[in-house]
Scaffold this active site. Sequence first.
Site, PDB file in Angstrom:
ATOM      1  N   LYS A 125       0.866  -1.185   0.000  1.00 26.90           N
ATOM      2  CA  LYS A 125       0.000   0.000   0.000  1.00 26.90           C
ATOM      3  C   LYS A 125       0.895   1.226   0.000  1.00 26.90           C
ATOM      4  CE  LYS A 125      -4.474   1.055   0.370  1.00 26.90           C
ATOM      5  NZ  LYS A 125      -5.711   0.336   0.050  1.00 26.90           N
ATOM      6  N   ASP A 165      -7.233   4.283  -4.322  1.00 28.52           N
ATOM      7  CA  ASP A 165      -7.785   4.222  -2.962  1.00 28.52           C
ATOM      8  C   ASP A 165      -8.335   5.632  -2.708  1.00 28.52           C
ATOM      9  OD1 ASP A 165      -7.830   2.403  -0.408  1.00 28.52           O
ATOM     10  OD2 ASP A 165      -7.132   4.298   0.356  1.00 28.52           O
TER      11      ASP A 165
HETATM   12  P1  NDP Z   1     -12.889   7.890  -2.167  1.00 30.80           P
HETATM   13  O1  NDP Z   1     -11.797   8.882  -2.072  1.00 30.80           O
HETATM   14  O2  NDP Z   1     -13.485   7.600  -3.494  1.00 30.80           O
HETATM   15  O3  NDP Z   1     -14.070   8.289  -1.176  1.00 30.80           O
HETATM   16  C1  NDP Z   1     -13.884   8.433   0.185  1.00 30.80           C
HETATM   17  C2  NDP Z   1     -15.194   8.931   0.781  1.00 30.80           C
HETATM   18  O4  NDP Z   1     -15.125   8.874   2.191  1.00 30.80           O
HETATM   19  C3  NDP Z   1     -15.493  10.369   0.408  1.00 30.80           C
HETATM   20  O5  NDP Z   1     -16.880  10.550   0.306  1.00 30.80           O
HETATM   21  C4  NDP Z   1     -14.932  11.133   1.612  1.00 30.80           C
HETATM   22  O6  NDP Z   1     -15.543  12.394   1.848  1.00 30.80           O
HETATM   23  C5  NDP Z   1     -15.289  10.186   2.711  1.00 30.80           C
HETATM   24  N1  NDP Z   1     -14.387  10.368   3.818  1.00 30.80           N
HETATM   25  C6  NDP Z   1     -13.041  10.252   3.823  1.00 30.80           C
HETATM   26  N2  NDP Z   1     -12.555  10.517   5.023  1.00 30.80           N
HETATM   27  C7  NDP Z   1     -13.638  10.807   5.797  1.00 30.80           C
HETATM   28  C8  NDP Z   1     -13.810  11.135   7.156  1.00 30.80           C
HETATM   29  N3  NDP Z   1     -12.746  11.253   7.967  1.00 30.80           N
HETATM   30  N4  NDP Z   1     -15.069  11.346   7.632  1.00 30.80           N
HETATM   31  C9  NDP Z   1     -16.141  11.234   6.800  1.00 30.80           C
HETATM   32  N5  NDP Z   1     -16.028  10.924   5.501  1.00 30.80           N
HETATM   33  C10 NDP Z   1     -14.804  10.713   5.026  1.00 30.80           C
HETATM   34  O7  NDP Z   1     -12.311   6.551  -1.498  1.00 30.80           O
HETATM   35  P2  NDP Z   1     -12.790   5.044  -1.728  1.00 30.80           P
HETATM   36  O8  NDP Z   1     -14.266   5.000  -1.829  1.00 30.80           O
HETATM   37  O9  NDP Z   1     -11.962   4.462  -2.803  1.00 30.80           O
HETATM   38  O10 NDP Z   1     -12.319   4.366  -0.361  1.00 30.80           O
HETATM   39  C11 NDP Z   1     -13.138   4.319   0.803  1.00 30.80           C
HETATM   40  C12 NDP Z   1     -12.633   3.253   1.744  1.00 30.80           C
HETATM   41  O11 NDP Z   1     -12.658   1.978   1.095  1.00 30.80           O
HETATM   42  C13 NDP Z   1     -11.187   3.422   2.250  1.00 30.80           C
HETATM   43  O12 NDP Z   1     -11.085   2.883   3.544  1.00 30.80           O
HETATM   44  C14 NDP Z   1     -10.399   2.543   1.274  1.00 30.80           C
HETATM   45  O13 NDP Z   1      -9.163   2.135   1.812  1.00 30.80           O
HETATM   46  C15 NDP Z   1     -11.357   1.382   1.134  1.00 30.80           C
HETATM   47  N6  NDP Z   1     -11.170   0.556  -0.051  1.00 30.80           N
HETATM   48  C16 NDP Z   1     -11.216   1.102  -1.316  1.00 30.80           C
HETATM   49  C17 NDP Z   1     -11.093   0.285  -2.415  1.00 30.80           C
HETATM   50  C18 NDP Z   1     -11.263   0.792  -3.804  1.00 30.80           C
HETATM   51  O14 NDP Z   1     -11.342  -0.035  -4.717  1.00 30.80           O
HETATM   52  N7  NDP Z   1     -11.363   2.078  -4.045  1.00 30.80           N
HETATM   53  C19 NDP Z   1     -10.796  -1.157  -2.274  1.00 30.80           C
HETATM   54  C20 NDP Z   1     -10.835  -1.641  -0.913  1.00 30.80           C
HETATM   55  C21 NDP Z   1     -10.980  -0.788   0.137  1.00 30.80           C
HETATM   56  P3  NDP Z   1     -14.753  13.764   1.504  1.00 30.80           P
HETATM   57  O15 NDP Z   1     -14.825  13.871   0.021  1.00 30.80           O
HETATM   58  O16 NDP Z   1     -15.500  14.818   2.243  1.00 30.80           O
HETATM   59  O17 NDP Z   1     -13.339  13.581   2.011  1.00 30.80           O
END
Ligand code: NDP
Length: 445
Positions: A125, A165
């Site tokens: 990662k 991610d």
């Molecule tokens: P994105 O960047 O696409 O989206 C993240 C989302 O979470 C945004 O809506 C963001 O809001 C919100 N967010 C982030 N930090 C916070 C916080 N502290 N409090 C509230 N909302 C928050 O990321 P992903 O959807 O790709 O990833 C989300 C999770 O899934 C992570 O834990 C990642 O490691 C995990 N994951 C992702 C994979 C993938 O294929 N993308 C695969 C496996 C796991 P804002 O825009 O306001 O920051």
Amino acid sequence: MYKLSEIMERAEQLAPNQPQFHQAVEDVFHSVVPYINEQEKYQNHALLEQLLVPDRIIEFRVTWQDSEDNMQVNRGWRVQHNNALGAYKGGLRFHPSVDLDTFKFLAFEQTFKNALTGLPMGGGKGGSDFDPKGKSDADILRFCQAFMLKLSNYIGPKQDVPAGDIGVGSREIGYLFGAYKQISGVFNGVLTGKAPGSGGSLIRKEATGYGTVYFLEAMLAHQDKELKGLTCAVSGAGNVALYTVEKLLQKEAKVITVSDSDGTLLCQSGFTSEHLEAIKTNKQVERGRLKDLADSSKDFEFKADTKPWQFNCDVAIPSATQNELNEEDAKALHENKVVYVVEAANMPLTSAATAYMVENKVVVAPSKAVNAGGVAVSGLERTQNALMQSWSSDKVDKELKKIMQDIHQACIEFGEEEEGINYIKGANLAGFIKVADAMLFQGIS
Ligand code: NDP
């Protein structure tokens, strides 16, 4: 004989001030220690000690000039945790909150998650403290080029294959891939999550969310229940959250929330597919904020600074970030009659929240099993790249579903207890055994 307290002391000595890494280690070793103590073949090989230390950590400075000619300096990391099962594989995160601790925890988790998929992938990662939020496309491009200049020597289709991610979506993967191609002069499968026209797999962007729902369906089917009609609270509004919602709606579940870091968008009657399209446009096209949507439709309410865990639901699906659901949230969810907590984000529950849920008989499905669909389709993207083929979405989706069902089956095999399935233990043991067997086979891993 291992003692959890002793191995955790060792973790503290080796990696002081890395609380997220310790949390991830304790979660896995809590299941593994009692098991390994009864299995002679895993003893006397220092397996747990080896897993405490990543194979390699690459840490670098990224200097780039923004479009107003200011020099900017960010930090970059790639943690290559373990390649016993194959080339390192795992996403890149761009977010101002990250540090080495974040990537060590994520890489450690990734090793066991990738093992669960059954595909030949090790765990890694990485990413940067660069904040893409509010930046112009030109600045994102400049940063991605500078970042790849520093990373490119350490990655490759047979060495380490990053993906997206938090903060790294299709746009960033495109820019990173373009930069890699310029630096190396080769077009290959060095990154996954590419657009289908540039060697990407269909269904990759949907895979983590769709896989989450396939896993939930398998859990429900195991109890002779179905998803149709269940009320789901989802957090986040990024890649994982939105495709989780999309699949939930296809399965006729009722989804009442999504969220971002400003608060929660609530729709008590349940989002429709038209609502979801509006949210996708806001997030993916306009790169906007959910609070702006509340003004556009009377169906939505925006609850500023509120998490989605305050509302009645059967299923909670935290899909935003680590430790987003604490013990207080767990109590609120329990009062709100939650039955299943399905971790779509990586390690979204604090240790105290998990303990509270388990004590109160709420079923917790852990992230390393639930969200493995993303990396699984990344694995399928690598296969397609190696074969120089493009599979149909139907084929990829079928493979994804099968992988998620197999992961669920592995959780049952290793997590069956008198009171029901302990998914946390099942996922930890099933992942660990694959990695440990490969490490033993290879002597010193
Ligand atoms: P994105 O960047 O696409 O989206 C993240 C989302 O979470 C945004 O809506 C963001 O809001 C919100 N967010 C982030 N930090 C916070 C916080 N502290 N409090 C509230 N909302 C928050 O990321 P992903 O959807 O790709 O990833 C989300 C999770 O899934 C992570 O834990 C990642 O490691 C995990 N994951 C992702 C994979 C993938 O294929 N993308 C695969 C496996 C796991 P804002 O825009 O306001 O920051």
